[in-house]
Motif scaffolding. Structure first.
Motif, mmCIF file in Angstrom:
data_model
loop_
_atom_site.group_PDB
_atom_site.id
_atom_site.type_symbol
_atom_site.label_atom_id
_atom_site.label_comp_id
_atom_site.label_asym_id
_atom_site.label_seq_id
_atom_site.Cartn_x
_atom_site.Cartn_y
_atom_site.Cartn_z
ATOM 1 N N ARG A 240 -1.400 -39.623 16.268
ATOM 2 C CA ARG A 240 -2.207 -40.773 15.860
ATOM 3 C C ARG A 240 -1.330 -42.016 15.863
ATOM 4 O O ARG A 240 -0.123 -41.940 15.617
ATOM 5 C CB ARG A 240 -2.779 -40.565 14.449
ATOM 6 C CG ARG A 240 -3.829 -39.475 14.373
ATOM 7 C CD ARG A 240 -5.164 -39.891 14.941
ATOM 8 N NE ARG A 240 -5.857 -40.882 14.127
ATOM 9 C CZ ARG A 240 -6.980 -41.479 14.509
ATOM 10 N NH1 ARG A 240 -7.537 -41.204 15.688
ATOM 11 N NH2 ARG A 240 -7.568 -42.375 13.733
ATOM 12 N N ASN B 222 -6.687 -32.301 7.635
ATOM 13 C CA ASN B 222 -6.403 -31.421 8.775
ATOM 14 C C ASN B 222 -5.351 -30.371 8.400
ATOM 15 O O ASN B 222 -5.450 -29.220 8.816
ATOM 16 C CB ASN B 222 -5.964 -32.239 9.993
ATOM 17 C CG ASN B 222 -7.147 -32.934 10.638
ATOM 18 O OD1 ASN B 222 -8.271 -32.427 10.617
ATOM 19 N ND2 ASN B 222 -6.930 -34.111 11.195
ATOM 20 N N TYR C 59 -6.436 -44.192 5.336
ATOM 21 C CA TYR C 59 -7.384 -43.437 6.170
ATOM 22 C C TYR C 59 -6.655 -42.325 6.925
ATOM 23 O O TYR C 59 -7.098 -41.174 6.971
ATOM 24 C CB TYR C 59 -8.045 -44.440 7.120
ATOM 25 C CG TYR C 59 -8.880 -43.907 8.258
ATOM 26 C CD1 TYR C 59 -10.003 -43.117 8.028
ATOM 27 C CD2 TYR C 59 -8.576 -44.253 9.586
ATOM 28 C CE1 TYR C 59 -10.786 -42.673 9.099
ATOM 29 C CE2 TYR C 59 -9.347 -43.821 10.643
ATOM 30 C CZ TYR C 59 -10.453 -43.023 10.391
ATOM 31 O OH TYR C 59 -11.224 -42.595 11.449
ATOM 32 N N GLY D 293 -17.191 -31.337 16.856
ATOM 33 C CA GLY D 293 -16.812 -30.415 15.781
ATOM 34 C C GLY D 293 -15.466 -30.797 15.203
ATOM 35 O O GLY D 293 -15.022 -31.940 15.328
ATOM 36 N N LEU D 294 -14.822 -29.822 14.566
ATOM 37 C CA LEU D 294 -13.558 -30.105 13.887
ATOM 38 C C LEU D 294 -12.409 -30.260 14.878
ATOM 39 O O LEU D 294 -12.257 -29.457 15.800
ATOM 40 C CB LEU D 294 -13.217 -28.974 12.920
ATOM 41 C CG LEU D 294 -13.984 -28.915 11.607
ATOM 42 C CD1 LEU D 294 -13.536 -27.701 10.796
ATOM 43 C CD2 LEU D 294 -13.809 -30.197 10.799
ATOM 44 N N LEU D 295 -11.604 -31.263 14.619
ATOM 45 C CA LEU D 295 -10.446 -31.514 15.485
ATOM 46 C C LEU D 295 -9.481 -30.323 15.485
ATOM 47 O O LEU D 295 -8.937 -29.951 16.526
ATOM 48 C CB LEU D 295 -9.737 -32.788 14.990
ATOM 49 C CG LEU D 295 -8.455 -33.175 15.685
ATOM 50 C CD1 LEU D 295 -8.683 -33.411 17.181
ATOM 51 C CD2 LEU D 295 -7.856 -34.417 15.041
ATOM 52 N N GLY E 15 -9.613 -39.579 19.201
ATOM 53 C CA GLY E 15 -10.142 -40.849 18.732
ATOM 54 C C GLY E 15 -11.532 -41.093 19.253
ATOM 55 O O GLY E 15 -12.080 -40.296 20.026
ATOM 56 N N SER E 16 -12.092 -42.224 18.831
ATOM 57 C CA SER E 16 -13.411 -42.612 19.324
ATOM 58 C C SER E 16 -13.269 -43.367 20.645
ATOM 59 O O SER E 16 -14.145 -43.283 21.514
ATOM 60 C CB SER E 16 -14.126 -43.512 18.321
ATOM 61 O OG SER E 16 -14.188 -42.882 17.066
#
Ligand code: PNS
Length: 165
Positions: free
Chosen positions: A91, A109, A101, A75-77, A8-9
Protein backbone atom coordinates in the motif's frame (compact mmCIF):
# COMPACT_ATOMS: atom_id res chain seq x y z
CA UNK A 1 10.61 -14.59 -6.02
CA UNK A 2 8.73 -12.08 -3.89
CA UNK A 3 5.29 -11.27 -5.08
CA UNK A 4 3.29 -8.36 -3.70
CA UNK A 5 -0.34 -7.57 -4.28
CA UNK A 6 -1.02 -3.86 -4.77
CA UNK A 7 -4.78 -3.54 -4.23
CA UNK A 8 -7.00 -0.53 -4.69
CA UNK A 9 -9.98 1.05 -6.34
CA UNK A 10 -7.84 2.89 -8.93
CA UNK A 11 -10.82 4.98 -10.04
CA UNK A 12 -8.76 6.12 -11.90
CA UNK A 13 -5.05 5.35 -11.50
CA UNK A 14 -3.05 8.52 -10.72
CA UNK A 15 0.64 9.39 -10.78
CA UNK A 16 0.67 8.73 -7.04
CA UNK A 17 -0.29 5.09 -7.74
CA UNK A 18 2.22 4.96 -10.56
CA UNK A 19 5.01 6.05 -8.22
CA UNK A 20 4.08 3.19 -5.87
CA UNK A 21 4.19 0.70 -8.77
CA UNK A 22 7.67 1.96 -9.68
CA UNK A 23 8.90 1.76 -6.07
CA UNK A 24 7.19 -1.62 -5.64
CA UNK A 25 9.21 -2.96 -8.55
CA UNK A 26 12.40 -1.95 -6.75
CA UNK A 27 11.33 -3.80 -3.62
CA UNK A 28 9.63 -6.88 -5.11
CA UNK A 29 10.20 -9.23 -8.04
CA UNK A 30 6.59 -9.21 -9.16
CA UNK A 31 3.51 -7.13 -8.54
CA UNK A 32 -0.13 -7.82 -9.10
CA UNK A 33 -2.10 -4.60 -9.29
CA UNK A 34 -5.49 -5.81 -8.08
CA UNK A 35 -8.51 -3.69 -8.87
CA UNK A 36 -11.41 -4.00 -6.47
CA UNK A 37 -14.69 -4.91 -8.07
CA UNK A 38 -17.19 -3.70 -5.52
CA UNK A 39 -20.78 -3.97 -6.78
CA UNK A 40 -21.92 -1.92 -3.76
CA UNK A 41 -19.87 1.11 -4.83
CA UNK A 42 -20.52 3.30 -7.83
CA UNK A 43 -17.17 4.00 -9.46
CA UNK A 44 -16.75 6.44 -12.33
CA UNK A 45 -14.95 3.84 -14.44
CA UNK A 46 -15.90 0.18 -14.82
CA UNK A 47 -13.42 -2.44 -13.62
CA UNK A 48 -12.56 -3.22 -17.26
CA UNK A 49 -11.85 0.45 -17.99
CA UNK A 50 -9.73 0.80 -14.86
CA UNK A 51 -7.74 -2.33 -15.73
CA UNK A 52 -7.19 -1.13 -19.32
CA UNK A 53 -5.89 2.25 -18.08
CA UNK A 54 -3.51 0.56 -15.62
CA UNK A 55 -2.19 -1.73 -18.37
CA UNK A 56 -1.59 1.27 -20.63
CA UNK A 57 0.13 3.04 -17.74
CA UNK A 58 2.45 0.08 -17.14
CA UNK A 59 3.54 0.40 -20.77
CA UNK A 60 3.78 4.20 -20.45
CA UNK A 61 6.22 4.02 -17.50
CA UNK A 62 8.31 1.39 -19.26
CA UNK A 63 7.79 -1.26 -16.58
CA UNK A 64 8.53 -4.85 -17.53
CA UNK A 65 5.08 -6.33 -18.27
CA UNK A 66 6.38 -9.74 -17.19
CA UNK A 67 6.76 -8.31 -13.68
CA UNK A 68 3.43 -6.49 -13.44
CA UNK A 69 0.11 -8.25 -13.73
CA UNK A 70 -3.16 -6.35 -13.60
CA UNK A 71 -6.14 -8.24 -12.29
CA UNK A 72 -9.49 -7.72 -10.61
CA UNK A 73 -10.70 -9.09 -7.33
CA UNK A 74 -13.79 -9.14 -5.21
CA UNK A 75 -14.46 -10.41 -1.73
CA UNK A 76 -11.77 -10.35 0.93
CA UNK A 77 -8.33 -9.18 -0.08
CA UNK A 78 -6.64 -11.83 2.10
CA UNK A 79 -8.57 -14.57 0.27
CA UNK A 80 -7.39 -13.17 -3.05
CA UNK A 81 -3.78 -13.09 -1.71
CA UNK A 82 -4.11 -16.73 -0.66
CA UNK A 83 -5.38 -17.73 -4.11
CA UNK A 84 -2.41 -15.96 -5.70
CA UNK A 85 0.01 -17.41 -3.11
CA UNK A 86 1.13 -13.90 -2.19
CA UNK A 87 2.24 -13.03 1.35
CA UNK A 88 2.68 -9.30 0.91
CA UNK A 89 0.12 -6.55 0.46
CA UNK A 90 1.61 -3.33 -0.84
CA UNK A 91 0.00 0.00 0.00
CA UNK A 92 1.11 3.55 -0.62
CA UNK A 93 1.18 6.23 2.03
CA UNK A 94 0.85 9.90 1.27
CA UNK A 95 0.21 12.29 4.10
CA UNK A 96 -0.40 11.49 7.76
CA UNK A 97 -4.11 11.54 6.97
CA UNK A 98 -3.78 8.15 5.28
CA UNK A 99 -2.28 6.56 8.33
CA UNK A 100 -5.34 5.75 10.42
CA UNK A 101 -7.30 4.20 7.55
CA UNK A 102 -4.28 2.17 6.47
CA UNK A 103 -3.48 1.05 10.02
CA UNK A 104 -7.06 -0.13 10.43
CA UNK A 105 -6.98 -2.11 7.18
CA UNK A 106 -3.55 -3.61 7.86
CA UNK A 107 -4.61 -4.74 11.32
CA UNK A 108 -7.88 -6.17 10.04
CA UNK A 109 -6.04 -8.07 7.33
CA UNK A 110 -3.54 -9.35 9.90
CA UNK A 111 -6.43 -10.49 12.08
CA UNK A 112 -7.91 -12.34 9.09
CA UNK A 113 -4.61 -13.93 8.05
CA UNK A 114 -1.52 -13.41 10.16
CA UNK A 115 0.75 -14.91 7.50
CA UNK A 116 0.18 -11.93 5.21
CA UNK A 117 2.19 -8.76 5.81
CA UNK A 118 1.21 -5.27 4.70
CA UNK A 119 4.14 -3.20 3.49
CA UNK A 120 3.88 0.56 3.01
CA UNK A 121 5.86 2.62 0.57
CA UNK A 122 5.83 6.39 0.47
CA UNK A 123 4.39 7.99 -2.64
CA UNK A 124 6.74 10.32 -4.49
CA UNK A 125 6.45 13.67 -2.68
CA UNK A 126 5.49 15.38 -5.93
CA UNK A 127 2.18 13.51 -5.71
CA UNK A 128 1.49 13.67 -1.98
CA UNK A 129 -1.70 15.63 -2.54
CA UNK A 130 -2.98 13.57 -5.47
CA UNK A 131 -6.03 11.37 -4.87
CA UNK A 132 -8.43 9.81 -7.37
CA UNK A 133 -11.40 11.63 -5.84
CA UNK A 134 -9.71 15.03 -6.06
CA UNK A 135 -8.61 14.37 -9.62
CA UNK A 136 -12.22 13.60 -10.61
CA UNK A 137 -13.60 16.64 -8.79
CA UNK A 138 -11.04 19.04 -10.22
CA UNK A 139 -11.57 17.73 -13.77
CA UNK A 140 -15.34 18.05 -13.40
CA UNK A 141 -14.91 21.68 -12.34
CA UNK A 142 -12.69 22.50 -15.31
CA UNK A 143 -9.25 22.20 -13.66
CA UNK A 144 -6.26 20.71 -15.41
CA UNK A 145 -4.95 17.48 -13.88
CA UNK A 146 -2.95 16.32 -16.88
CA UNK A 147 0.32 16.44 -14.90
CA UNK A 148 -1.15 14.37 -12.09
CA UNK A 149 -2.43 11.36 -14.02
CA UNK A 150 -0.94 9.07 -16.66
CA UNK A 151 -1.48 10.05 -20.30
CA UNK A 152 -3.73 7.00 -20.61
CA UNK A 153 -6.08 8.56 -18.05
CA UNK A 154 -6.18 12.28 -18.86
CA UNK A 155 -8.30 12.11 -22.01
CA UNK A 156 -10.49 9.25 -20.79
CA UNK A 157 -11.28 11.21 -17.66
CA UNK A 158 -12.49 14.21 -19.61
CA UNK A 159 -14.47 12.03 -22.01
CA UNK A 160 -16.07 10.12 -19.15
CA UNK A 161 -17.14 13.36 -17.49
CA UNK A 162 -18.64 14.60 -20.75
CA UNK A 163 -16.05 17.36 -21.28
CA UNK A 164 -14.52 18.14 -24.61
CA UNK A 165 -10.82 17.23 -24.85
O1 PNS B 1 -7.91 2.46 -3.19
P1 PNS B 1 -8.71 2.14 -1.97
O2 PNS B 1 -10.19 2.35 -2.25
O3 PNS B 1 -8.23 2.87 -0.76
O4 PNS B 1 -8.48 0.56 -1.71
C1 PNS B 1 -9.16 -0.09 -0.66
C2 PNS B 1 -9.04 -1.62 -0.78
C3 PNS B 1 -9.52 -2.09 -2.13
C4 PNS B 1 -7.59 -2.02 -0.59
C5 PNS B 1 -9.89 -2.22 0.36
O5 PNS B 1 -11.15 -1.64 0.34
C6 PNS B 1 -10.03 -3.74 0.27
O6 PNS B 1 -9.06 -4.47 0.43
N1 PNS B 1 -11.26 -4.22 0.02
C7 PNS B 1 -11.54 -5.62 -0.12
C8 PNS B 1 -12.44 -6.11 1.01
C9 PNS B 1 -11.62 -6.51 2.23
O7 PNS B 1 -10.75 -7.36 2.18
N2 PNS B 1 -11.93 -5.85 3.37
C10 PNS B 1 -11.27 -6.14 4.63
C11 PNS B 1 -9.94 -5.45 4.75
S1 PNS B 1 -10.12 -3.86 5.45
Amino acid sequence: MTLAIYPGSFDPITNGHTSIIESGLVAFDRLIVAVLHNPGKEPLFTVEERIAMIRETVVEIGADPARVEVDRFDGLLVDYCRRKEARVILRGLRAVADFEYELQMANMNRHLNEEIETVFLMANDAYFYVASNLVKEVTKLGGDVSKLVPVAVATKLRAKLGLSS
